[in-house]
Write an enzyme that holds these catalytic residues in place. Sequence first.
Site, PDB file in Angstrom:
ATOM      1  N   ASN A  23       0.807  -1.221   0.000  1.00 34.89           N
ATOM      2  CA  ASN A  23       0.000   0.000   0.000  1.00 34.89           C
ATOM      3  C   ASN A  23       0.841   1.273   0.000  1.00 34.89           C
ATOM      4  OD1 ASN A  23      -2.312  -1.447  -0.300  1.00 34.89           O
ATOM      5  ND2 ASN A  23      -2.870  -1.434   1.874  1.00 34.89           N
ATOM      6  N   ARG A  93      -7.507  -0.395  -7.055  1.00 31.50           N
ATOM      7  CA  ARG A  93      -7.917   0.732  -6.231  1.00 31.50           C
ATOM      8  C   ARG A  93      -6.971   1.933  -6.376  1.00 31.50           C
ATOM      9  NH1 ARG A  93     -12.522   1.964  -4.932  1.00 31.50           N
ATOM     10  NH2 ARG A  93     -12.511   3.709  -3.519  1.00 31.50           N
ATOM     11  N   CYS A 117     -10.815  -4.391  -3.814  1.00 30.13           N
ATOM     12  CA  CYS A 117     -11.492  -5.497  -3.137  1.00 30.13           C
ATOM     13  C   CYS A 117     -12.943  -5.157  -2.789  1.00 30.13           C
ATOM     14  CB  CYS A 117     -10.747  -5.833  -1.842  1.00 30.13           C
ATOM     15  SG  CYS A 117      -9.226  -6.724  -2.128  1.00 30.13           S
ATOM     16  N   ARG A 122     -17.010   2.037  -1.236  1.00 32.05           N
ATOM     17  CA  ARG A 122     -15.710   2.719  -1.190  1.00 32.05           C
ATOM     18  C   ARG A 122     -15.822   4.081  -1.882  1.00 32.05           C
ATOM     19  NH1 ARG A 122     -10.949  -1.733  -1.841  1.00 32.05           N
ATOM     20  NH2 ARG A 122      -9.814  -0.138  -0.700  1.00 32.05           N
ATOM     21  N   ILE A 124     -15.296   8.145  -2.790  1.00 32.18           N
ATOM     22  CA  ILE A 124     -14.098   9.002  -2.841  1.00 32.18           C
ATOM     23  C   ILE A 124     -14.474  10.469  -2.576  1.00 32.18           C
ATOM     24  CG2 ILE A 124     -12.739   7.464  -4.325  1.00 32.18           C
ATOM     25  CD1 ILE A 124     -13.306   9.519  -6.632  1.00 32.18           C
ATOM     26  N   ASP A 125     -15.568  10.640  -1.830  1.00 27.42           N
ATOM     27  CA  ASP A 125     -16.030  12.007  -1.561  1.00 27.42           C
ATOM     28  C   ASP A 125     -14.984  12.863  -0.837  1.00 27.42           C
ATOM     29  OD1 ASP A 125     -16.834  10.004   0.510  1.00 27.42           O
ATOM     30  OD2 ASP A 125     -17.341  11.812   1.630  1.00 27.42           O
ATOM     31  N   GLN A 126     -14.186  12.241   0.026  1.00 30.37           N
ATOM     32  CA  GLN A 126     -13.187  13.025   0.769  1.00 30.37           C
ATOM     33  C   GLN A 126     -12.013  13.436  -0.126  1.00 30.37           C
ATOM     34  OE1 GLN A 126     -13.779  14.131   4.030  1.00 30.37           O
ATOM     35  NE2 GLN A 126     -15.735  13.296   3.345  1.00 30.37           N
ATOM     36  N   ASP A 305      -6.768  -4.720   7.540  1.00 25.07           N
ATOM     37  CA  ASP A 305      -6.233  -5.654   6.538  1.00 25.07           C
ATOM     38  C   ASP A 305      -5.694  -6.940   7.167  1.00 25.07           C
ATOM     39  OD1 ASP A 305      -6.862  -3.719   4.726  1.00 25.07           O
ATOM     40  OD2 ASP A 305      -4.833  -2.952   4.499  1.00 25.07           O
ATOM     41  N   ILE A 327     -13.894  -0.465  10.023  1.00 21.28           N
ATOM     42  CA  ILE A 327     -13.524   0.302   8.822  1.00 21.28           C
ATOM     43  C   ILE A 327     -14.405  -0.070   7.623  1.00 21.28           C
ATOM     44  CG2 ILE A 327     -11.624   0.969   7.266  1.00 21.28           C
ATOM     45  CD1 ILE A 327     -10.925   1.606  10.175  1.00 21.28           C
ATOM     46  N   ARG A 397      -2.492 -10.301  -6.084  1.00 21.10           N
ATOM     47  CA  ARG A 397      -2.491  -8.830  -6.155  1.00 21.10           C
ATOM     48  C   ARG A 397      -1.663  -8.222  -5.020  1.00 21.10           C
ATOM     49  NH1 ARG A 397      -7.689  -7.016  -5.057  1.00 21.10           N
ATOM     50  NH2 ARG A 397      -6.456  -5.173  -4.662  1.00 21.10           N
TER      51      ARG A 397
HETATM   52  N1  EPU Z   1     -14.105   6.714   3.069  1.00 21.54           N
HETATM   53  C1  EPU Z   1     -15.094   7.619   2.825  1.00 21.54           C
HETATM   54  N2  EPU Z   1     -14.863   8.580   1.874  1.00 21.54           N
HETATM   55  C2  EPU Z   1     -13.702   8.656   1.173  1.00 21.54           C
HETATM   56  C3  EPU Z   1     -12.679   7.711   1.445  1.00 21.54           C
HETATM   57  C4  EPU Z   1     -12.909   6.747   2.396  1.00 21.54           C
HETATM   58  O1  EPU Z   1     -16.156   7.580   3.440  1.00 21.54           O
HETATM   59  O2  EPU Z   1     -13.569   9.562   0.340  1.00 21.54           O
HETATM   60  C5  EPU Z   1     -14.317   5.678   4.122  1.00 21.54           C
HETATM   61  C6  EPU Z   1     -14.301   4.258   3.554  1.00 21.54           C
HETATM   62  O3  EPU Z   1     -15.562   3.891   3.060  1.00 21.54           O
HETATM   63  C7  EPU Z   1     -13.846   3.447   4.750  1.00 21.54           C
HETATM   64  C8  EPU Z   1     -12.918   4.401   5.501  1.00 21.54           C
HETATM   65  O4  EPU Z   1     -13.212   5.706   5.015  1.00 21.54           O
HETATM   66  O5  EPU Z   1     -14.931   3.149   5.565  1.00 21.54           O
HETATM   67  C9  EPU Z   1     -11.441   4.145   5.317  1.00 21.54           C
HETATM   68  O6  EPU Z   1     -11.132   4.078   3.926  1.00 21.54           O
HETATM   69  P1  EPU Z   1      -9.696   4.467   3.344  1.00 21.54           P
HETATM   70  O7  EPU Z   1      -9.880   5.596   2.401  1.00 21.54           O
HETATM   71  O8  EPU Z   1      -8.747   4.608   4.470  1.00 21.54           O
HETATM   72  O9  EPU Z   1      -9.349   3.176   2.510  1.00 21.54           O
HETATM   73  P2  EPU Z   1      -8.604   3.096   1.108  1.00 21.54           P
HETATM   74  O10 EPU Z   1      -7.635   4.194   0.993  1.00 21.54           O
HETATM   75  O11 EPU Z   1      -9.621   2.901   0.033  1.00 21.54           O
HETATM   76  C10 EPU Z   1      -6.601   1.721   1.980  1.00 21.54           C
HETATM   77  C11 EPU Z   1      -5.970   0.396   1.640  1.00 21.54           C
HETATM   78  C12 EPU Z   1      -6.884  -0.726   2.109  1.00 21.54           C
HETATM   79  C13 EPU Z   1      -7.120  -0.585   3.616  1.00 21.54           C
HETATM   80  C14 EPU Z   1      -7.658   0.812   3.943  1.00 21.54           C
HETATM   81  C15 EPU Z   1      -7.786   1.071   5.440  1.00 21.54           C
HETATM   82  C16 EPU Z   1      -4.742   0.909  -0.367  1.00 21.54           C
HETATM   83  C17 EPU Z   1      -4.612   0.751  -1.826  1.00 21.54           C
HETATM   84  N3  EPU Z   1      -5.798   0.315   0.200  1.00 21.54           N
HETATM   85  O12 EPU Z   1      -7.839   1.737   1.277  1.00 21.54           O
HETATM   86  O13 EPU Z   1      -6.150  -1.914   1.870  1.00 21.54           O
HETATM   87  O14 EPU Z   1      -8.056  -1.539   4.044  1.00 21.54           O
HETATM   88  O15 EPU Z   1      -6.781   1.808   3.380  1.00 21.54           O
HETATM   89  O16 EPU Z   1      -6.547   0.922   6.063  1.00 21.54           O
HETATM   90  O17 EPU Z   1      -3.929   1.549   0.276  1.00 21.54           O
HETATM   91  C18 EPU Z   1      -5.825  -4.151   1.359  1.00 21.54           C
HETATM   92  O18 EPU Z   1      -4.614  -3.910   1.236  1.00 21.54           O
HETATM   93  O19 EPU Z   1      -6.294  -5.324   1.411  1.00 21.54           O
HETATM   94  C19 EPU Z   1      -6.772  -3.046   1.450  1.00 21.54           C
HETATM   95  C20 EPU Z   1      -8.060  -3.169   1.206  1.00 21.54           C
END
Ligand code: EPU
Length: 418
Positions: A23, A93, A117, A122, A124-126, A305, A327, A397
């Site tokens: 990641n 992702r 996954c 998931r 991306i509003d933030q 994870d 999460i 992956r």
């Molecule tokens: N969220 C929002 N809005 C956003 C972004 C996130 O509501 O704009 C919410 C998500 O729905 C979730 C929480 O915030 O409930 C955390 O999401 P985060 O953005 O931290 O997750 P991510 O960046 O999509 C990364 C890792 C994931 C890992 C999460 C949490 C990568 C590529 N993926 O995902 O890794 O689970 O952080 O630590 O870095 C994995 O490696 O198996 C994996 C899924």
Amino acid sequence: MERLVIKGGSRLNGAVDINGAKNAAVAILPAAVMASEGKCIIDNIPDIEDVHCLERIIEDLGAEIKVNSNTIEIDSRSLVKTEACTEDVRKMRASYYLIGALLARFKQAKVELPGGCPIGVRPIDQHIKGFEALGAKVVIEHGAAVVKADRLIGANIFFDVVSVGATINVMLAAAMAEGLTTLENVAKEPHVVDVANFLNTMGADIKGAGTDVIKIRGVESLKGCNYSVIPDQIEAGTFMIAAAACGGEVTLNNVIPKHLESISAKLLEAGVEVEEGDDSITVKSSGNLKGVNVKTTPYPGFPTDVQQPMSAMLCVASGRSIITESIWESRYKHLDELKKMGASVKVEGRIAIIEGVEKLTGAVVKATDLRAGAAMVVAGLMADGETEIYNIEHIDRGYPHIENKFKALGAEIYRKVD
Ligand code: EPU
């Protein structure tokens, strides 16, 4: 169809080298396209499908890429394309980090919305909120994020949720915005810090990564650099859990023990011995485990994870274990597969209640996502008899050559193709 076949029951003994962090790597590679001078030479890159996917995506944008074992050289000087709309972009992702990276360098990007996954909604509003605060216009059109700005101007941004992706993506864009950006309520994961360190090595001015507030003073351009990715906290956690579950003594080399503290603490509570070295960790286990409760939270808490492999281990721990997944709302699909192996599990919303059974028995199961796949490997390694795991493209992956690494520790595991 490729699958992993495991004859369970062997104790695990020996040493394993942990790879560079997936990641972190999948954010650092897109960040490398921000260099308009010099080349980025990045070491400790894991040999996984998500990385290969990004290599193809970045090459398609016009960068030159050379790969030599775990080192990748990226020359983005002549890169001019700002559209990433291919099958590879859609299936993973982290391709969304190209939005922040291209926006920073070219003030525009069109990137198809990412996959990843199936572990919950998931959004991306933030990410979008952050880009807009910096002055960009964001439109979602035909499945792609189209982002443009005349100028990016530093801003104060308070994230509504702690998000790894949004923290990194907005940090990328802000690295080349005019003036000061302050990001609050950010993710503190080791890979967030690693990306900030990489950007700083490229000439960015980012302070505070690893705390709740990141301050970024924008610079006009970034240049190539030499960098080495941090070790993978999640791969390490998976091997620690497998050693604990199977019994034996396994030393993990190339780790940062500090990143593994929440996992070590849970294993100690479950009755496992964990010894920290400077850049190694040794797990000693009799295989007799006590049930524990686990709640996933952002770093430094227990990583989501690692929840899936941990819950596989807890299926054979004595007594009751309660897992709270805070999460992702649907990260329990692996539990249905574990039930086929004899696990006693009940899921109620975000809580899973596991009643320890004496043993799991081998079965034909599938990897429903990446870490679910790791959970099935852990289950197969400790089960009686033979387990066959299908859909292992998910595992590939994120885990480099998982069967070879476990085989070297004494497991009976191989990849079957027919
Ligand atoms: N969220 C929002 N809005 C956003 C972004 C996130 O509501 O704009 C919410 C998500 O729905 C979730 C929480 O915030 O409930 C955390 O999401 P985060 O953005 O931290 O997750 P991510 O960046 O999509 C990364 C890792 C994931 C890992 C999460 C949490 C990568 C590529 N993926 O995902 O890794 O689970 O952080 O630590 O870095 C994995 O490696 O198996 C994996 C899924």
